[in-house]
Design a protein around this motif. Structure first.
Motif, PDB file in Angstrom:
ATOM      1  N   CYS A  23     -14.133 -13.473  15.744  1.00  0.00           N
ATOM      2  CA  CYS A  23     -13.034 -14.253  16.315  1.00  0.00           C
ATOM      3  C   CYS A  23     -13.479 -14.775  17.676  1.00  0.00           C
ATOM      4  CB  CYS A  23     -11.797 -13.365  16.453  1.00  0.00           C
ATOM      5  SG  CYS A  23     -10.386 -14.140  17.227  1.00  0.00           S
ATOM      6  N   ALA A  24     -13.290 -16.061  17.909  1.00  0.00           N
ATOM      7  CA  ALA A  24     -13.558 -16.650  19.213  1.00  0.00           C
ATOM      8  C   ALA A  24     -12.224 -16.930  19.890  1.00  0.00           C
ATOM      9  CB  ALA A  24     -14.354 -17.939  19.068  1.00  0.00           C
ATOM     10  N   THR A  69     -18.280 -12.528  27.994  1.00  0.00           N
ATOM     11  CA  THR A  69     -19.133 -13.611  28.480  1.00  0.00           C
ATOM     12  C   THR A  69     -19.033 -14.851  27.598  1.00  0.00           C
ATOM     13  OG1 THR A  69     -20.679 -12.006  29.395  1.00  0.00           O
ATOM     14  CG2 THR A  69     -21.490 -14.249  29.101  1.00  0.00           C
ATOM     15  N   VAL A  70     -19.016 -14.609  26.297  1.00  0.00           N
ATOM     16  CA  VAL A  70     -18.941 -15.721  25.351  1.00  0.00           C
ATOM     17  C   VAL A  70     -17.569 -15.805  24.682  1.00  0.00           C
ATOM     18  CG1 VAL A  70     -21.415 -15.786  24.947  1.00  0.00           C
ATOM     19  CG2 VAL A  70     -19.981 -14.310  23.519  1.00  0.00           C
ATOM     20  N   LYS A  71     -16.637 -15.027  25.164  1.00  0.00           N
ATOM     21  CA  LYS A  71     -15.260 -15.016  24.631  1.00  0.00           C
ATOM     22  C   LYS A  71     -15.262 -14.801  23.123  1.00  0.00           C
ATOM     23  CE  LYS A  71     -13.629 -18.833  26.730  1.00  0.00           C
ATOM     24  NZ  LYS A  71     -14.605 -19.252  27.757  1.00  0.00           N
ATOM     25  N   HIS A  72     -15.823 -13.684  22.727  1.00  0.00           N
ATOM     26  CA  HIS A  72     -15.971 -13.377  21.318  1.00  0.00           C
ATOM     27  C   HIS A  72     -15.513 -11.952  21.040  1.00  0.00           C
ATOM     28  CE1 HIS A  72     -18.187 -12.232  17.614  1.00  0.00           C
ATOM     29  NE2 HIS A  72     -17.924 -13.482  17.271  1.00  0.00           N
ATOM     30  N   GLY A 107      -5.459 -15.855  16.462  1.00  0.00           N
ATOM     31  CA  GLY A 107      -6.580 -16.619  15.957  1.00  0.00           C
ATOM     32  C   GLY A 107      -6.284 -17.123  14.560  1.00  0.00           C
ATOM     33  N   GLN A 108      -7.250 -17.812  14.021  1.00  0.00           N
ATOM     34  CA  GLN A 108      -7.074 -18.506  12.741  1.00  0.00           C
ATOM     35  C   GLN A 108      -6.871 -17.543  11.587  1.00  0.00           C
ATOM     36  OE1 GLN A 108     -10.531 -20.771  11.706  1.00  0.00           O
ATOM     37  NE2 GLN A 108      -9.505 -21.942  10.110  1.00  0.00           N
TER      38      GLN A 108
END
Lengths: 116, 116
Positions: A23-24, A69-72, A107-108
């Motif tokens: 999930c981002a 850091t990468v929003k994950h 999220g999606q």
């Protein structure tokens, strides 16, 4: 953010394999994250949550990993079983900000299918 | 313990007819309440949320309305249903400030609405 109009991505695994659902998220201020499991015809159920001061949290057969850091965000399910087949949603909230009135941003969603 | 009740479970209504879906929460006071809609194979779309009696916020323009006549009662209504109102409707509650010790949302079991 919410992508309610899109078809959900799918993940198919064999029983006994480990599953990783990703999930981002987009809001860098989000500091609280939740994974939900939704079985067919039912409401989503809470699986596990994590606060942004952690990068890993383990539950029973599930682990949530957070990379700010990468929003994950990811959900790992160990030894996946047919009963794990469901739609999995991540959700985020900015609890430190205090202005979102407890509104989660979902999220999606990902459809997990476990084959016996 | 807290419980959330949502009814009916399924509903088939003709186009142009009115709608009333009800959601009640037990075992908590002053919850935040939410109405979501989910199209088949899609994500969760927030329709309305409420932080108190008579306080309703609408997230998307639509043919629906919501009311909160009592602290633990949330009603979703329409005067005239459209075909596009078909979907899976979910009610949820939460405490006002989310967090690791307070969890996220608790969802009801949903109402499957088919407009014909």
């Amino acid at each position: 953010g919410e992508s309610v109009g899109l078809h959900l991505p799918t993940l198919s695994v064999q029983e006994g394999d480990n599953s990783i659902i990703n999930c981002a998220y987009s809001n860098s201020a989000s500091d609280y994250f939740i994974w939900y499991k939704q079985e067919s015809g039912k409401g989503p159920q809470f699986i596990i949550d994590i606060r942004s001061n952690m990068d890993k949290r383990q539950g029973q057969r599930v682990t949530v990993l957070l990379n700010k850091t990468v929003k994950h965000l990811s959900l790992q399910i160990a030894a996946t079983q047919p009963g794990d087949s469901a739609v999995y949603f991540c959700a985020e909230n900015d609890i430190a900000g205090g202005t979102s009135y407890g509104k989660l941003t979902f999220g999606q969603g990902t459809i997990l299918t476990v084959h016996p | 313990s807290q419980t959330i009740h949502q009814w009916p479970a399924t509903l088939v209504q003709p186009v142009g007819s009115p709608l009333s879906l009800e959601c009640t929460v037990e075992g908590t006071s002053n919850p935040n309440l939410y109405w979501y809609r989910q199209a088949a194979g899609r994500g969760l779309q927030l329709l309305f949320y409420s932080v108190g009696i008579g306080q309703i916020s609408s997230e998307v323009p639509q043919n629906l309305s919501a009311s909160r006549p009592q602290d633990r009662q949330f009603i979703l209504s329409s005067k005239k249903l459209l075909l596009s109102d078909s979907g899976f409707y979910l009610c949820a509650w939460s405490v006002s400030r989310l967090g690791p010790s307070r969890g996220g949302y608790t969802f009801g079991s949903g109402t499957r609405l088919t407009v014909v």
